[in-house]
Scaffold this motif. Sequence first.
Motif, PDB file in Angstrom:
ATOM      1  N   ILE A 134      -1.315  22.569  30.306  1.00  0.00           N
ATOM      2  CA  ILE A 134      -2.749  22.755  30.145  1.00  0.00           C
ATOM      3  C   ILE A 134      -3.464  21.632  30.885  1.00  0.00           C
ATOM      4  N   THR A 135      -4.765  21.777  31.056  1.00  0.00           N
ATOM      5  CA  THR A 135      -5.578  20.736  31.687  1.00  0.00           C
ATOM      6  C   THR A 135      -6.643  20.281  30.703  1.00  0.00           C
ATOM      7  N   ARG A 136      -6.674  18.990  30.440  1.00  0.00           N
ATOM      8  CA  ARG A 136      -7.686  18.437  29.530  1.00  0.00           C
ATOM      9  C   ARG A 136      -9.024  18.416  30.257  1.00  0.00           C
ATOM     10  N   GLU A 137     -10.013  19.099  29.712  1.00  0.00           N
ATOM     11  CA  GLU A 137     -11.265  19.291  30.442  1.00  0.00           C
ATOM     12  C   GLU A 137     -12.057  18.009  30.626  1.00  0.00           C
ATOM     13  N   GLN A 138     -11.959  17.076  29.652  1.00  0.00           N
ATOM     14  CA  GLN A 138     -12.784  15.879  29.744  1.00  0.00           C
ATOM     15  C   GLN A 138     -12.461  15.032  30.971  1.00  0.00           C
ATOM     16  N   ASP A 139     -11.182  14.954  31.365  1.00  0.00           N
ATOM     17  CA  ASP A 139     -10.820  14.106  32.502  1.00  0.00           C
ATOM     18  C   ASP A 139      -9.885  14.794  33.492  1.00  0.00           C
ATOM     19  N   GLN A 140      -9.698  16.115  33.327  1.00  0.00           N
ATOM     20  CA  GLN A 140      -8.867  16.919  34.229  1.00  0.00           C
ATOM     21  C   GLN A 140      -7.416  16.430  34.290  1.00  0.00           C
ATOM     22  N   MET A 141      -6.927  15.884  33.185  1.00  0.00           N
ATOM     23  CA  MET A 141      -5.543  15.426  33.134  1.00  0.00           C
ATOM     24  C   MET A 141      -4.612  16.594  32.818  1.00  0.00           C
ATOM     25  N   PRO A 142      -3.615  16.884  33.645  1.00  0.00           N
ATOM     26  CA  PRO A 142      -2.611  17.894  33.278  1.00  0.00           C
ATOM     27  C   PRO A 142      -1.778  17.381  32.095  1.00  0.00           C
ATOM     28  N   MET A 143      -1.525  18.257  31.146  1.00  0.00           N
ATOM     29  CA  MET A 143      -0.727  17.897  29.973  1.00  0.00           C
ATOM     30  C   MET A 143       0.446  18.862  29.846  1.00  0.00           C
ATOM     31  N   VAL A 144       1.628  18.297  29.579  1.00  0.00           N
ATOM     32  CA  VAL A 144       2.867  19.061  29.520  1.00  0.00           C
ATOM     33  C   VAL A 144       3.240  19.293  28.059  1.00  0.00           C
ATOM     34  N   LEU A 145       3.637  20.509  27.729  1.00  0.00           N
ATOM     35  CA  LEU A 145       4.093  20.799  26.381  1.00  0.00           C
ATOM     36  C   LEU A 145       5.475  20.181  26.153  1.00  0.00           C
ATOM     37  N   ILE A 146       5.591  19.367  25.116  1.00  0.00           N
ATOM     38  CA  ILE A 146       6.882  18.837  24.682  1.00  0.00           C
ATOM     39  C   ILE A 146       7.271  19.640  23.435  1.00  0.00           C
ATOM     40  N   PRO A 147       8.216  20.538  23.541  1.00  0.00           N
ATOM     41  CA  PRO A 147       8.514  21.429  22.416  1.00  0.00           C
ATOM     42  C   PRO A 147       9.110  20.678  21.236  1.00  0.00           C
ATOM     43  N   ALA A 148       8.964  21.256  20.048  1.00  0.00           N
ATOM     44  CA  ALA A 148       9.586  20.681  18.862  1.00  0.00           C
ATOM     45  C   ALA A 148      11.091  20.610  19.057  1.00  0.00           C
ATOM     46  N   GLU A 200       6.030  19.911  17.953  1.00  0.00           N
ATOM     47  CA  GLU A 200       5.606  19.990  19.346  1.00  0.00           C
ATOM     48  C   GLU A 200       4.300  19.215  19.572  1.00  0.00           C
ATOM     49  N   PHE A 201       4.120  18.774  20.788  1.00  0.00           N
ATOM     50  CA  PHE A 201       2.889  18.087  21.176  1.00  0.00           C
ATOM     51  C   PHE A 201       2.739  18.186  22.686  1.00  0.00           C
ATOM     52  N   TYR A 202       1.525  17.930  23.158  1.00  0.00           N
ATOM     53  CA  TYR A 202       1.266  17.854  24.592  1.00  0.00           C
ATOM     54  C   TYR A 202       1.179  16.390  24.995  1.00  0.00           C
ATOM     55  N   MET A 203       1.747  16.063  26.161  1.00  0.00           N
ATOM     56  CA  MET A 203       1.682  14.695  26.686  1.00  0.00           C
ATOM     57  C   MET A 203       1.121  14.709  28.097  1.00  0.00           C
ATOM     58  N   ASP A 204       0.331  13.681  28.431  1.00  0.00           N
ATOM     59  CA  ASP A 204      -0.193  13.551  29.791  1.00  0.00           C
ATOM     60  C   ASP A 204       0.950  13.569  30.792  1.00  0.00           C
ATOM     61  N   LYS A 205       0.838  14.383  31.813  1.00  0.00           N
ATOM     62  CA  LYS A 205       1.888  14.448  32.833  1.00  0.00           C
ATOM     63  C   LYS A 205       1.972  13.139  33.613  1.00  0.00           C
ATOM     64  N   TYR A 206       0.834  12.451  33.739  1.00  0.00           N
ATOM     65  CA  TYR A 206       0.784  11.192  34.486  1.00  0.00           C
ATOM     66  C   TYR A 206       0.168  10.102  33.621  1.00  0.00           C
ATOM     67  N   GLU A 207       0.349   8.855  34.028  1.00  0.00           N
ATOM     68  CA  GLU A 207      -0.391   7.763  33.409  1.00  0.00           C
ATOM     69  C   GLU A 207      -1.874   7.923  33.727  1.00  0.00           C
ATOM     70  N   VAL A 208      -2.745   7.497  32.804  1.00  0.00           N
ATOM     71  CA  VAL A 208      -4.185   7.551  33.049  1.00  0.00           C
ATOM     72  C   VAL A 208      -4.506   6.704  34.273  1.00  0.00           C
TER      73      VAL A 208
END
Length: 694
Positions: A432-446, A474-482
């Motif tokens: 997904i893409t976080r709209e506030q800062d356009q950061m791609p986020m990757v799903l880390i499954p349970a 499960e959670f989403y994590m930033d694909k890259y460092e801020v």
Amino acid sequence: MSEQFPYMNPYSVDENAPNGRLFYGRQAILQQISQLIFLDEGDDAGQPIILVGPPRIGKTALLRHIQDGDLGPTVFPITINLAQLATDSLSAFYWDVAKTAVPQLAPLNLDYTPPDQAAFIGDPQTAFQEQFLQPVNDALADKHRNAKLLFLFDNLQALPQTSDEETAVPLSPGAIHNILNQDDMAACLFTWQGDEASLLQTHPDCQSAHIIEIGPLSKEAAIALIRQPVNYIIVRDVALYIYQLTGGRPYALQKICHALYERQYRLQLNQITAADVNAVLTTNPALPSLTTNAEPPIFAIAPESGGRRTVRHVRRVPPWQRNAFLAAGIIAFIVLAVILLFPIFTGKSASQQLASALEDPTVTPTPLPTTTPEPVTPEIIEIEVPVTAEIVVTAVTVIAPTETPPATSTPTPTATPTSAPTALPDVLPTLITREQDQMPMVLIPAGTFIMGSAEDDFRAAPDEMPQHEVTLDEFYMDKYEVNIEQYASFLNRLGRYDKACERVDCAWPRELAGYTSYLVEQDLGDGTVQYFPLAGFSNYPINHVSWYGANMYCESVGGRLPTEAEWEYAARGDDGRVFPWGDENPDPTRAVFNSDSFDNVKPVDALPDGASPFGVLGMAGSMWEWTADWYSDTYYEESPRRNPTGPENGLNKVVRGGAWPNNNLADRIRATNRNAFSPDLISALVGFRCVLDP
């Protein structure tokens, strides 16, 4: 800011260094020793090994690291300080050797009968072999294949000089080695304080020994010793200056680095310069005697920084220029008012009148320092939508048109969505893409994984143990460092950095931090400041950010900092890999680590070959990353199995992943490696990324 680092000076100034000194640059010597003790044929096989060198050059440090297992699991070292043994008789000497060795073998739980002192009176050499060496070797062979006993005799100069007189006690290195090495039962390694010539003059029977000269550290090893154990900045030129002052001698390096650490801690310095080195040499009378004559380096840390470290320089606009800005604003307001009121009297639209006046239908928007009833430039309206467990999108952006609106009416945006939230699908999207800062986020499954390191992992620290099973939701994590651009936007929304994140500095811009920051602060001339990335570095990782600054950023975009367990799971998955990409050793295509310069730091998306099993980048090297957890070195002993969140309180926050200058080979960027800093730390080595609960 309070103390930047826990007060734990890594450098030893104790001459005897009971806990050992930092150890760098001797790997080639250790490899040579390992090869020699396992020689089984030829003239060189079965000869003693002797390390020769001046005082305080690192001979005893080598023995300590061999004792700690640096030669591998099949070598069983026994350390003997010859200066503490009786040398007036063979009986006393060999009994002292056996008596000193027995407690060192106790952890191995060997099945043998300890020697009897009475047997050493008549024939001590035979008693030593039959009551100690042979039983120990037999017991080792039962437990360990290809095991090798290695006696480490320190301070060979404590033995009496070899003599041909019949009354002399035969305690030469050669005689001792012959007793211990009979039937290849044990190998011997001695240390000699002096050069090879003085050794052979004192003990002529060492002619056939393997003599290894221990000299100063190489330039690269010395620079690593100076820079790697600490978390403040020492640029390469300053480290090279210290190396030239000391000639690479380990003890002198330790003394100067110890004094520099004390100075950094006392003055809360972010960076050590040549001036700091000269200051400790001046204030500590003992240090100049350890140094050679060397000129301090003439260099600028960076053209932009001018060597600034703690003084903030912000351009101030002169009063006459401020008045000019005010006058221009008033004139612009009058012109705009005329344009807006003109249609009332002429019947022409504002856009038609503006086009006629400028003879160009395109209007270039310019910022105005005053507020107007209705700006001509596009207006961005942000509609805040509260984050719920079912909605990922947190903001909607609507651009108001500048032209006359069409006849059809347009619904007015409100702060609350008019439609009911859409339920999540059964399968969450993997990206997904976080709209506030356009950061791609990757799903880390349970999933469930084994957290920490095994007890037999020689690279692991005690706080990585014991290994334990952890289950995570499960959670989403930033694909890259801020990155710099994202964090600059956050500061612009916040309006300032100083004491703005829970009364702690959020981050430091380049004007304060120096050349290792790509975040720039600029005075706009009207009492406000603006933050932006240095040109060409917008996609580089943010650093010089406190834990509070990282935490507030994540909260501002609807997320949070990852827990330590979430970070490790995202970095290594459930297959127990050592690094995010697998078990292969790191290289420059996978991670930025053990670097000579901050200039080697790369954009956050630069190294796809270093991705974790879930596709997250930059989790090894580059920057240490803040996590949500407080640190405890024993937390793994009590950690809950499901969704652990760390201790309830503490002094330091956990950081993970390693950093660009702060690693010795690959050990610091392993996925299980733990570190911790004070949450108000501002450092060139630390950044962060966020997570989101779906």
